[in-house]
Scaffold this motif. Structure first.
Motif, PDB file in Angstrom:
ATOM      1  N   LEU A 171       0.818  -1.208   0.000  1.00  0.00           N
ATOM      2  CA  LEU A 171       0.000   0.000   0.000  1.00  0.00           C
ATOM      3  C   LEU A 171       0.854   1.261   0.000  1.00  0.00           C
ATOM      4  O   LEU A 171       0.431   2.308  -0.503  1.00  0.00           O
ATOM      5  CB  LEU A 171      -0.927  -0.005   1.214  1.00  0.00           C
ATOM      6  N   GLN A 172       2.052   1.179   0.569  1.00  0.00           N
ATOM      7  CA  GLN A 172       2.955   2.329   0.609  1.00  0.00           C
ATOM      8  C   GLN A 172       3.972   2.302  -0.528  1.00  0.00           C
ATOM      9  O   GLN A 172       4.930   3.075  -0.516  1.00  0.00           O
ATOM     10  CB  GLN A 172       3.676   2.364   1.959  1.00  0.00           C
ATOM     11  N   THR A 173       3.746   1.416  -1.495  1.00  0.00           N
ATOM     12  CA  THR A 173       4.606   1.257  -2.684  1.00  0.00           C
ATOM     13  C   THR A 173       6.084   1.138  -2.313  1.00  0.00           C
ATOM     14  O   THR A 173       6.950   1.796  -2.895  1.00  0.00           O
ATOM     15  CB  THR A 173       4.399   2.413  -3.695  1.00  0.00           C
ATOM     16  N   ILE A 174       6.359   0.296  -1.335  1.00  0.00           N
ATOM     17  CA  ILE A 174       7.743  -0.024  -0.964  1.00  0.00           C
ATOM     18  C   ILE A 174       8.138  -1.245  -1.790  1.00  0.00           C
ATOM     19  O   ILE A 174       7.609  -2.338  -1.593  1.00  0.00           O
ATOM     20  CB  ILE A 174       7.860  -0.302   0.545  1.00  0.00           C
ATOM     21  N   SER A 175       9.053  -1.069  -2.718  1.00  0.00           N
ATOM     22  CA  SER A 175       9.272  -2.066  -3.772  1.00  0.00           C
ATOM     23  C   SER A 175      10.164  -3.226  -3.372  1.00  0.00           C
ATOM     24  O   SER A 175      10.057  -4.311  -3.950  1.00  0.00           O
ATOM     25  CB  SER A 175       9.850  -1.385  -5.018  1.00  0.00           C
ATOM     26  N   THR A 176      11.059  -3.034  -2.403  1.00  0.00           N
ATOM     27  CA  THR A 176      12.009  -4.089  -2.032  1.00  0.00           C
ATOM     28  C   THR A 176      12.286  -4.037  -0.536  1.00  0.00           C
ATOM     29  O   THR A 176      12.074  -3.004   0.110  1.00  0.00           O
ATOM     30  CB  THR A 176      13.358  -3.912  -2.765  1.00  0.00           C
ATOM     31  N   PRO A 177      12.804  -5.130   0.028  1.00  0.00           N
ATOM     32  CA  PRO A 177      13.226  -5.080   1.427  1.00  0.00           C
ATOM     33  C   PRO A 177      14.322  -4.046   1.662  1.00  0.00           C
ATOM     34  O   PRO A 177      14.383  -3.438   2.741  1.00  0.00           O
ATOM     35  CB  PRO A 177      13.738  -6.504   1.689  1.00  0.00           C
ATOM     36  N   GLN A 178      15.179  -3.843   0.678  1.00  0.00           N
ATOM     37  CA  GLN A 178      16.247  -2.862   0.833  1.00  0.00           C
ATOM     38  C   GLN A 178      15.670  -1.454   0.958  1.00  0.00           C
ATOM     39  O   GLN A 178      16.163  -0.630   1.743  1.00  0.00           O
ATOM     40  CB  GLN A 178      17.209  -2.926  -0.363  1.00  0.00           C
ATOM     41  N   ALA A 179      14.613  -1.169   0.191  1.00  0.00           N
ATOM     42  CA  ALA A 179      13.966   0.135   0.287  1.00  0.00           C
ATOM     43  C   ALA A 179      13.287   0.307   1.640  1.00  0.00           C
ATOM     44  O   ALA A 179      13.219   1.414   2.179  1.00  0.00           O
ATOM     45  CB  ALA A 179      12.945   0.300  -0.838  1.00  0.00           C
TER      46      ALA A 179
END
Length: 290
Positions: A171-179
């Protein structure tokens, strides 16, 4: 009749190494013995950021990373288009979708329906009704505020959590674990995951504890306050591998505010390597403790 609410996986299920008794059960039954004993960790293969981003839903847990984002987008679309339509009358589905995204951004915070309404341009009553819909569809859960008998001003608002951190990341458009590792919401998402873990482990107990949160007018707070058999079990959640006694200062404020209560040794849960003593009454505990 017996009702079983099927939550997402707990960490022991993800690690496929369920202990005979969970750490929560041992803590509630004999807190002194629990904090005095060593803590074994579950063999969870993912890092903290990977697990928060992947989430805890069974289908998401089995997917390769490239498909996780697509899964949560489909999950959200199915949820909005099917389940919510059965429960409530929503005139503007795009606005309801924005409401769900806003709820994800406010996870692990006290809930102010007037503020929610202002952010979206709807009435507090509409925001309250939509929040009730999220609860009814198991996307959201809350911990009421603990009051007690005190003359000090204490917050009366419940604290709310989005039920799954993987959905919150989508929902927060966090694309990867690194991000996620540098994202402003990472601490709130970690607290949401720990609160959900306590909720899941509590559901397996014959007598689950009542879960509160506590915050004084001066800003001191305890993330989770469990009560069972007249004993209070304070839990603080910190996304740090090196917690200190300062991380338990809210718990000390709670003890000072309610000196007549029976309060067990407190836990500061975080991504730490081992259980260790932080103060006379507080102990650090690995978030993946068995």
């Amino acid at each position: 009749a017996v009702f079983l609410d099927l939550e997402g996986f707990c960490l022991a299920e993800i690690a496929q190494a369920a202990p005979e008794a969970s750490w929560l059960k041992r803590y509630l039954e004999d807190p002194e013995a629990f904090v005095a004993s060593p803590a074994a960790r579950l063999p969870v293969q993912r890092t903290v950021y990977e697990q928060l981003w992947q989430g805890f839903l069974p289908e998401a847990d089995s997917l390769e990373r490239d498909w996780v984002g697509e899964f949560y987008r489909a999950y959200l679309r199915t949820y909005i288009e099917r389940d919510v339509r059965l429960l409530t009358d929503v005139a503007d589905w795009q606005q309801f979708g924005r409401f769900v995204r806003l709820a994800a951004a406010l996870t692990a915070q006290e809930i102010n329906h007037s503020q929610l309404g202002r952010e979206l341009g709807v009435t507090p009553q509409t925001a309250q009704r939509w929040m009730a819909t999220l609860r009814a569809t198991f996307q959201w859960f809350e911990a009421p505020a603990y009051h007690g008998n005190t003359i000090k001003r204490i917050s009366a608002r419940p604290k709310g959590y989005l039920a799954d951190t993987g959905l919150a990341c989508s929902l927060q458009t966090i694309s990867t674990p690194q991000a996620l590792s540098g994202h402003p919401l990472v601490g709130a998402l970690f607290e949401s995951a720990v609160a959900a873990e306590v909720r899941k482990l509590s559901a397996a107990l014959t007598t689950p504890p009542t879960v509160y949160h506590w915050r004084s007018g001066g800003g001191a707070e305890v993330d989770m306050l469990l009560e069972r058999d007249g004993v209070f079990f304070p839990i603080e959640v910190k996304l740090t591998s090196r917690p200190t006694g300062q991380d338990a200062r809210g718990i000390k404020a709670f003890r000072d505010t309610y000196p007549h209560l029976t309060v067990a040794p407190a836990l500061v849960i975080g991504p730490v390597e081992r259980k260790e003593r932080l103060s006379e009454t507080a102990y650090a505990l690995p978030w993946d403790c068995q």
